[in-house]
Scaffold this active site. Structure first.
Site, mmCIF file in Angstrom:
data_model
loop_
_atom_site.group_PDB
_atom_site.id
_atom_site.type_symbol
_atom_site.label_atom_id
_atom_site.label_comp_id
_atom_site.label_asym_id
_atom_site.label_seq_id
_atom_site.Cartn_x
_atom_site.Cartn_y
_atom_site.Cartn_z
ATOM 1 N N TYR A 229 39.513 6.312 -21.860
ATOM 2 C CA TYR A 229 38.112 6.986 -21.030
ATOM 3 C C TYR A 229 39.292 7.639 -19.736
ATOM 4 C CZ TYR A 229 34.752 10.372 -20.159
ATOM 5 O OH TYR A 229 34.250 11.620 -19.957
ATOM 6 N N TYR B 264 39.437 17.567 -21.881
ATOM 7 C CA TYR B 264 38.684 16.899 -21.716
ATOM 8 C C TYR B 264 37.351 17.247 -22.308
ATOM 9 C CZ TYR B 264 35.039 15.598 -18.668
ATOM 10 O OH TYR B 264 33.706 14.447 -17.949
#
Length: 393
Positions: free
Chosen positions: A288, A338
């Site tokens: 992440y 994203y």
């Protein structure tokens, strides 16, 4: 016995306008089910995650006309949600509570008439009356009112404690852009240099623009089922060997480890213990990357290097094509798209399947996936493989 990922569905991602989060979520689920060689009627579970807009919920089951389900929930652990959903689906399947579960994330924060940054502004983030009460008023009084500023504080603390530099953070951005160049769906594919990273404008010092993730519209869904059933479906299964999660309050007081040690230090080892592996067994990491700093601190907390040595570890193209550790091979959230924790998960599935094309990592026997939520408050980890758990790779 853990689960297996058998379907991946992705809509258009990025500057996708004129479609609701719900419409995109429907498309992603339909694509994931078709990718698995299944029908919507085969689903008996649905787990839903909504992003910034928070406008997709359990009503999606009715929109999809799924009928009776054994498992239905809306889940939110922010960027850790995707891995949490997969783990919960696998647990339900192992317990006999469900057989085939779709997990979907959808969000549409971007609008054509506003900047990407404006998508993240809300009364609670900009300082409402409620946000100013009690200890929560510290953020408003100090100006630390959005994730950019709070993550900048974390990065600065790491720099002061260990000598980490902005150029070392830039190494992460450059490496991921190099991977994104071979990803046809990446939003940012043009080559990037360290000097260009350093020359990009400040967002919240010490974070430059190119230290920060993109903002994207779109949806991604996956389908989870039992390993035995997975063997007979459309694609070779992506087996879930292990999972873990860890959560911690945001401790910002003197003496805390906030910004230096994250819940990844517990979540990662949990998942690797379950999988029966160590960091030396990992071929690919999909981490992440809301900020370059998040990648660096996660690598430390997972044990790829000692605490404080992340800056040195990522230097010299170590994470890019041809480097010592294939990291965020699609470009991640910094350069590709994203979609919260679905960004690293979707690329992990592509790599495990061997569908990466020009960006395919040389080895894919063990792939480690991370999800980070809040301001280093939530973390979830998955260990994935093309081999059944317990078999020699």
């Amino acid at each position: 016995m853990t689960g297996a990922l058998v379907g991946l569905g992705m809509t258009d991602l990025g500057k996708v306008y004129g479609r609701s989060s719900t419409a995109l979520a429907v498309e992603a689920v339909q694509r994931a089910v078709a990718d698995a060689g299944l029908e919507l009627r085969d689903l008996d579970g649905l787990l839903v995650s909504a992003g910034v807009k928070q406008d997709v919920g359990v009503g999606l089951a009715a929109v999809l006309s799924l009928g009776e389900l054994n498992l239905l929930a809306q889940i939110n652990a922010f960027g850790a949600t995707a891995a949490v959903m997969v783990a919960q689906a696998a647990q339900a399947i192992a317990a006999g509570a469900a057989t085939t579960v779709a997990c979907v994330f959808a969000d549409t924060p971007l609008t054509a008439d506003r900047s990407a940054g404006a998508s993240w502004r809300s009364p609670s983030r900009s300082g409402s009356a409620n946000a100013a009460r009690g200890l929560a008023g510290w953020s408003l009084a100090s100006g630390a009112v959005n994730p950019n500023i709070l993550y900048a504080l974390c990065a600065r603390r790491h720099m002061q404690a260990y000598g980490t530099t902005s150029r070392q953070l830039g190494e992460i951005a450059v490496a991921q852009r190099a991977w994104a160049a071979s990803n046809p769906v990446a939003q940012m594919r043009q080559p990037l240099t360290i000097d260009e990273h350093q020359e990009s404008r400040w967002i919240a010092e010490p974070l430059h623009l190119l230290d920060c993730c993109l903002v994207s519209n779109g949806a991604i869904a996956v389908v989870v089922t039992a390993p035995d059933r997975a063997a007979n479906l459309a694609h070779p299964p992506v087996y879930v060997w292990g999972y873990g999660q860890a959560h911690a309050p945001r401790r910002m007081h003197t003496g805390s480890q906030w910004g230096l040690v994250t819940p990844a230090a517990r979540s990662g080892p949990q998942a690797m213990r379950m999988a029966g592996i160590g960091v030396d067994d990992v071929d690919v990491v999909q981490l992440y990357d809301c900020y370059t700093y998040t990648v660096l601190v996660t690598l430390e907390d997972y044990g790829f290097c000692a605490k404080g040595e992340g800056g040195e570890f990522v230097s010299g193209g170590a994470l890019g094509p041809g480097g010592k550790l294939a990291c965020n091979t699609g470009g991640g959230q910094l350069s590709a798209y994203y979609m919260w924790g679905m960004t690293p998960l979707s690329e992990a599935i592509i790599q495990v399947r061997g569908h990466g094309g020009a960006r395919q990592a040389p080895r894919n026997d063990v792939v480690l996936v991370s999800g980070n939520g809040g301001i280093l408050e939530h973390h979830a980890t998955l260990v994935l493989s093309p081999h059944r758990r317990g078999t020699a790779a």
